[in-house]
Design a protein around this motif. Sequence first.
Motif, PDB file in Angstrom:
ATOM      1  N   PHE A 373       0.889  -1.294  -0.029  1.00 21.31           N
ATOM      2  CA  PHE A 373      -0.057   0.272  -0.461  1.00 21.31           C
ATOM      3  C   PHE A 373       1.205   1.403   0.083  1.00 21.31           C
ATOM      4  O   PHE A 373       0.629   2.741  -0.737  1.00 21.31           O
ATOM      5  N   LYS A 374       1.819   1.381   0.606  1.00 20.73           N
ATOM      6  CA  LYS A 374       2.738   2.508   0.146  1.00 20.73           C
ATOM      7  C   LYS A 374       3.583   2.613  -0.899  1.00 20.73           C
ATOM      8  O   LYS A 374       4.259   3.464  -0.749  1.00 20.73           O
ATOM      9  N   ARG A 375       3.654   1.511  -1.813  1.00 19.12           N
ATOM     10  CA  ARG A 375       4.412   2.226  -2.744  1.00 19.12           C
ATOM     11  C   ARG A 375       3.043   2.892  -3.087  1.00 19.12           C
ATOM     12  O   ARG A 375       3.903   3.015  -4.580  1.00 19.12           O
ATOM     13  N   HIS A 376       1.802   2.965  -3.489  1.00 20.98           N
ATOM     14  CA  HIS A 376       1.273   4.202  -4.628  1.00 20.98           C
ATOM     15  C   HIS A 376       1.627   4.768  -3.218  1.00 20.98           C
ATOM     16  O   HIS A 376       1.099   5.402  -2.025  1.00 20.98           O
ATOM     17  N   PRO A 377       2.179   6.517  -4.143  1.00 21.54           N
ATOM     18  CA  PRO A 377       2.694   7.916  -2.922  1.00 21.54           C
ATOM     19  C   PRO A 377       1.606   8.383  -2.521  1.00 21.54           C
ATOM     20  O   PRO A 377       1.327   9.187  -1.724  1.00 21.54           O
ATOM     21  N   ARG A 378       0.029   8.363  -2.992  1.00 19.78           N
ATOM     22  CA  ARG A 378      -1.108   9.126  -2.308  1.00 19.78           C
ATOM     23  C   ARG A 378      -1.605   8.434  -1.250  1.00 19.78           C
ATOM     24  O   ARG A 378      -2.402   8.748  -0.377  1.00 19.78           O
ATOM     25  N   ASN A 379      -0.905   7.161  -1.382  1.00 23.93           N
ATOM     26  CA  ASN A 379      -2.232   6.096   0.145  1.00 23.93           C
ATOM     27  C   ASN A 379      -1.272   6.423   1.547  1.00 23.93           C
ATOM     28  O   ASN A 379       0.118   7.374   1.496  1.00 23.93           O
ATOM     29  N   ILE A 380      -2.186   6.891   2.570  1.00 23.18           N
ATOM     30  CA  ILE A 380      -1.936   7.074   4.152  1.00 23.18           C
ATOM     31  C   ILE A 380      -1.847   5.652   4.859  1.00 23.18           C
ATOM     32  O   ILE A 380      -3.207   5.161   4.750  1.00 23.18           O
ATOM     33  N   VAL A 381      -0.923   5.165   4.998  1.00 17.53           N
ATOM     34  CA  VAL A 381      -0.820   3.838   5.417  1.00 17.53           C
ATOM     35  C   VAL A 381      -0.470   4.080   7.220  1.00 17.53           C
ATOM     36  O   VAL A 381       0.149   4.135   7.512  1.00 17.53           O
ATOM     37  N   VAL A 382      -1.580   3.287   7.614  1.00 19.41           N
ATOM     38  CA  VAL A 382      -1.480   3.779   9.182  1.00 19.41           C
ATOM     39  C   VAL A 382      -1.310   1.744  10.244  1.00 19.41           C
ATOM     40  O   VAL A 382      -2.207   0.482   9.787  1.00 19.41           O
ATOM     41  N   GLU A 383      -0.363   1.908  10.633  1.00 20.18           N
ATOM     42  CA  GLU A 383      -0.025   0.018  11.404  1.00 20.18           C
ATOM     43  C   GLU A 383      -0.104   0.442  13.089  1.00 20.18           C
ATOM     44  O   GLU A 383       0.096   1.514  13.703  1.00 20.18           O
ATOM     45  N   ILE A 384      -1.611  -0.176  13.437  1.00 18.31           N
ATOM     46  CA  ILE A 384      -1.513  -0.576  14.493  1.00 18.31           C
ATOM     47  C   ILE A 384      -1.191  -2.300  15.452  1.00 18.31           C
ATOM     48  O   ILE A 384      -1.637  -2.852  15.149  1.00 18.31           O
ATOM     49  N   VAL A 385       0.317  -1.994  16.175  1.00 15.58           N
ATOM     50  CA  VAL A 385       0.984  -2.690  16.427  1.00 15.58           C
ATOM     51  C   VAL A 385       1.593  -2.639  18.198  1.00 15.58           C
ATOM     52  O   VAL A 385       2.727  -2.262  17.997  1.00 15.58           O
ATOM     53  N   PRO A 386       0.143  -3.017  18.820  1.00 14.50           N
ATOM     54  CA  PRO A 386       0.870  -2.901  20.757  1.00 14.50           C
ATOM     55  C   PRO A 386       2.223  -3.954  20.048  1.00 14.50           C
ATOM     56  O   PRO A 386       2.050  -5.474  20.244  1.00 14.50           O
ATOM     57  N   SER A 387       3.233  -3.161  20.999  1.00 15.08           N
ATOM     58  CA  SER A 387       4.469  -4.580  21.584  1.00 15.08           C
ATOM     59  C   SER A 387       3.662  -5.257  22.412  1.00 15.08           C
ATOM     60  O   SER A 387       3.908  -6.770  22.633  1.00 15.08           O
ATOM     61  N   LYS A 388       3.150  -4.777  23.469  1.00 11.00           N
ATOM     62  CA  LYS A 388       2.559  -4.910  24.335  1.00 11.00           C
ATOM     63  C   LYS A 388       1.206  -4.866  25.305  1.00 11.00           C
ATOM     64  O   LYS A 388       1.429  -3.195  24.916  1.00 11.00           O
ATOM     65  N   LEU A 389       0.471  -5.017  25.848  1.00 10.18           N
ATOM     66  CA  LEU A 389      -0.758  -4.278  25.397  1.00 10.18           C
ATOM     67  C   LEU A 389      -0.975  -3.744  26.812  1.00 10.18           C
ATOM     68  O   LEU A 389      -1.027  -2.635  27.350  1.00 10.18           O
ATOM     69  N   GLN A 390      -0.352  -4.093  28.205  1.00 10.78           N
ATOM     70  CA  GLN A 390       0.108  -3.484  29.424  1.00 10.78           C
ATOM     71  C   GLN A 390      -1.178  -2.795  29.777  1.00 10.78           C
ATOM     72  O   GLN A 390      -1.282  -1.629  30.352  1.00 10.78           O
ATOM     73  N   LEU A 391      -2.333  -3.299  29.455  1.00 14.59           N
ATOM     74  CA  LEU A 391      -2.970  -2.296  29.896  1.00 14.59           C
ATOM     75  C   LEU A 391      -4.088  -3.917  30.842  1.00 14.59           C
ATOM     76  O   LEU A 391      -5.304  -2.980  30.921  1.00 14.59           O
ATOM     77  N   ILE A 392      -4.244  -4.777  31.048  1.00 14.34           N
ATOM     78  CA  ILE A 392      -4.775  -5.802  31.671  1.00 14.34           C
ATOM     79  C   ILE A 392      -5.209  -4.995  32.520  1.00 14.34           C
ATOM     80  O   ILE A 392      -6.505  -5.202  32.791  1.00 14.34           O
ATOM     81  N   SER A 393      -4.505  -4.622  33.747  1.00  9.28           N
ATOM     82  CA  SER A 393      -5.439  -4.264  35.159  1.00  9.28           C
ATOM     83  C   SER A 393      -6.276  -3.064  35.410  1.00  9.28           C
ATOM     84  O   SER A 393      -7.459  -2.801  35.350  1.00  9.28           O
ATOM     85  N   THR A 394      -5.988  -2.528  33.701  1.00 11.52           N
ATOM     86  CA  THR A 394      -7.051  -1.034  33.529  1.00 11.52           C
ATOM     87  C   THR A 394      -8.325  -1.013  32.827  1.00 11.52           C
ATOM     88  O   THR A 394      -8.763  -1.035  33.352  1.00 11.52           O
ATOM     89  N   ILE A 395      -7.583  -2.174  32.146  1.00 10.90           N
ATOM     90  CA  ILE A 395      -9.232  -2.864  31.253  1.00 10.90           C
ATOM     91  C   ILE A 395     -10.102  -3.522  32.192  1.00 10.90           C
ATOM     92  O   ILE A 395     -11.207  -3.503  32.372  1.00 10.90           O
ATOM     93  N   ASP A 396      -9.939  -4.096  33.268  1.00 13.01           N
ATOM     94  CA  ASP A 396     -10.183  -5.074  34.422  1.00 13.01           C
ATOM     95  C   ASP A 396     -11.033  -3.694  35.102  1.00 13.01           C
ATOM     96  O   ASP A 396     -12.362  -4.033  35.182  1.00 13.01           O
ATOM     97  N   TYR A 397     -10.393  -2.976  35.819  1.00 11.05           N
ATOM     98  CA  TYR A 397     -11.252  -1.938  36.299  1.00 11.05           C
ATOM     99  C   TYR A 397     -12.249  -1.080  35.902  1.00 11.05           C
ATOM    100  O   TYR A 397     -13.409  -0.788  35.573  1.00 11.05           O
ATOM    101  N   LEU A 398     -12.237  -0.984  34.119  1.00 16.02           N
ATOM    102  CA  LEU A 398     -13.277  -0.502  33.323  1.00 16.02           C
ATOM    103  C   LEU A 398     -14.086  -1.176  33.220  1.00 16.02           C
ATOM    104  O   LEU A 398     -15.834  -1.017  33.338  1.00 16.02           O
ATOM    105  N   TYR A 399     -14.399  -2.604  32.932  1.00 14.32           N
ATOM    106  CA  TYR A 399     -15.004  -3.440  32.282  1.00 14.32           C
ATOM    107  C   TYR A 399     -15.843  -3.451  33.998  1.00 14.32           C
ATOM    108  O   TYR A 399     -16.623  -3.590  33.846  1.00 14.32           O
ATOM    109  N   SER A 400     -15.157  -3.473  35.162  1.00 16.22           N
ATOM    110  CA  SER A 400     -16.114  -4.104  36.462  1.00 16.22           C
ATOM    111  C   SER A 400     -16.515  -2.709  36.309  1.00 16.22           C
ATOM    112  O   SER A 400     -17.189  -3.028  36.864  1.00 16.22           O
ATOM    113  N   ARG A 401     -16.150  -1.793  36.090  1.00 17.45           N
ATOM    114  CA  ARG A 401     -16.831  -0.608  36.560  1.00 17.45           C
ATOM    115  C   ARG A 401     -18.332  -0.179  35.653  1.00 17.45           C
ATOM    116  O   ARG A 401     -18.970   0.538  35.766  1.00 17.45           O
TER     117      ARG A 401
END
Length: 788
Positions: A373-401
């Motif tokens: 996709f990046k080979r075409h100069p007009r395309n805007i390519v977004v990569e979302i690649v968490p190496s680690k979520l690091q938010l397990i406890s936070t999500i659990d709090y939100l889920y329980s709340r």
Amino acid sequence: MVTNPKENYRYCAFTGSLCNKLLPNENDLKVFFAYPSVPKINGYMNDICNHVELKGMDLFPWINLSDSGGIIFCKICSHILESHAIVADITYINQNVLFELGFGIANGKIPILIKEESRSGNVIDILKDIKRIDYSDIDALAGKLYGAFFSEFTFSDLSDTSDNPQVFFINADANMPIKRPIYKYLEENCRDFLFNIQIDDSSEISSHKLIHLLKTINKSELIVCHMVGIDYKGYDEINAQVAFLAGYALGKQKKIIILQEYPSDKMLDLQQVRRVYRDKKEALQLLENWLRPIKDAKLKILENEKKNKEQAVLKEQLSLALGHPAAEYDSNLDDSFIETNDFLEARRFRKDLFIGRRGTGKTANFLQLSKDFKRHPRNIVVEIVPSKLQLISTIDYLYSRAGNERVTALFEMFWQYLILTEIAIQCQRYEVTNNFMVDPGSFHDVVTLLEEYVDTHTEFDIRFNDIINRFCDVVMQSKTNDLRAIILQNFYKEYFPKMQKAVLKISNHHPIVVLIDNLDKDWDKKNISSISALVNSLFDIMNRINVNSSFGDCKVVCFLRTDIYQISSKYDSDFDKRQPQALKWDKELLKAVICERIASAKGIVGGNYDDLWRAVFGNNVGSIVNVFDYIMEKTMLRPRDILTFCTYILDNMMKKEKTVVDEQIILESEKLYSDYLLRSIRQEYMIGYPDIDDICAEIFFGRNTFFTESQLRERVANYAVSRSEYGIDDIIAFCFKSGMLGIEINNVMHFEYEGKDYNLLISQARKNPKDFNFIVHPGLREVLETKS
């Protein structure tokens, strides 16, 4: 284009040596104009280069170099290499113009032909394969040119292969007396150093002559061109065609000689490389002087190759590397990537959710899609690649709340906010690094909003975690039960609607692609429900973006592990609507994976897969009748499996300093692979079955590899009696789903990774219980036997 260091030195026929001109950055939109020096055309081109509609573009007419000293084509060469496109005016036949056009096409520049409508005369036959703009009005021409600058390159694939190097004799089918002596000389002097002779036979081709000629040049090493004298009838058209092909050959860095019959005309571009002759003897002498050093060098190379052949084979075998089995660590993935149907489905946006087991190519597809996709100069390519979520406890709090019913809405708002922000950040980077912006004002709006609301200088993982934390802080501190209203008030009141409007405007001219991978980190049994809610919410937002165009011309594609998807789907009320694409492989595709890497490591273009496989791994080895089938039987039909097994074989060969595979090397490698396979399954399914080692120890270690159903149920029952959370049927189904067990019916083995459904298989098998058994996967037998 960003240059590879090896490409900094290019062979140039003008100097007969390497040129070290640096190639330009592809983001610079410069256009080179080639045209005949005719007053009327000069005026037209001057008007075009100063036209208001093309203002801001770097338009360079060749006439700016007409008074400069030195070799004029060296200066023209530099400007063409710096350009994105080349505009050639073919109103009048001109050898210089066509020579420069051919050179530009060879270097991947978009070719744009223009011709004044009022000027009569035929277009050279081979140029009919290139689109042309006829013009009478400069304003209309300017508008058409603007669109043409952003078109695709005309010739997408001109590659061709040849078993032997070639000499290509280009004569434009001129019926001159010298034609036969030149061809005879080439035959006599090139055969002995393994060159084939190819003569221009385009007159026998009814259509697409140009494609044929350019492909022939690509697969040729030496190019011999012939131009007729100016007293020859129709000389201008003949020589212009030869000049065009000579320019292409020069651009492809071929060794080239151009013989010119006397009397010759003035051609600025070729003054230094044309060789003018007066008779046959002089022509052949010129050809001999050019060919002799090439021939001597080639013969010397062949002699050295013959002397060192055995040593070269040994060195090649010992140093052969297939690349890292994991795509994210493979620096040469682009050279050996296999475009499967799954990949094409993703590239065409026919599917947006792809699931696969570990090692089935999710990340490889993700990385290659991003590059494509990046080979075409007009395309805007977004990569979302968490190496680690690091938010397990936070999500659990939100889920329980928030509670199970309301958390989905909050997570959907989170994903919308996150994806829009990541798109905006990529738009900001595009605005800085790219010159293909159609509406710079829309990018300015995005940059202004980001500076006010978002810290764009942090890494993605930190931004990801920060957004979740801010969502949680707002929810935790709120005293109202209307959590959605709180999020809307704090996150969506100003920033979101303005940014969404700005991104929608950008997407009108710049398609946006969002690629998501690696959402399967930090999972465990304790947070399955909360993480599942987060993932299922992403699927809903993907549907809004892809189907309802909530972010304009924007598509989101996500890659997820199969076991994570299956676990999440238990909490997904819209499970039946998802229809993910499962990444599947067969034996022939997996052979292609290995053989493409062999070809890449050896520097081979093309080649038969069976021959490549046999050259490295052999065919019949000792008691192993077919090495490829033997290895396939041990794997679970995944690229990472076969790459790992084959890498173990090559490593063992290197340790033993052997150039051929023997049976002992394969068997030793199988033990290593078997241990790897068990570890891989353990890591893949440790969320749903964290005590998978106990399952193997209790059921399989040290036992037969074949079980009747009653034998298997008895052994599973002994294991499950102290584990109330596991039922007998659940454990057997898991062992099949993980690939550890297969079902044999009438001497035919069936496994889950082949696409077989356990419930259908077991139902079919039970109709004839004497003809079916459960079997341990062949790839696990070595490790289970060892650990017993």
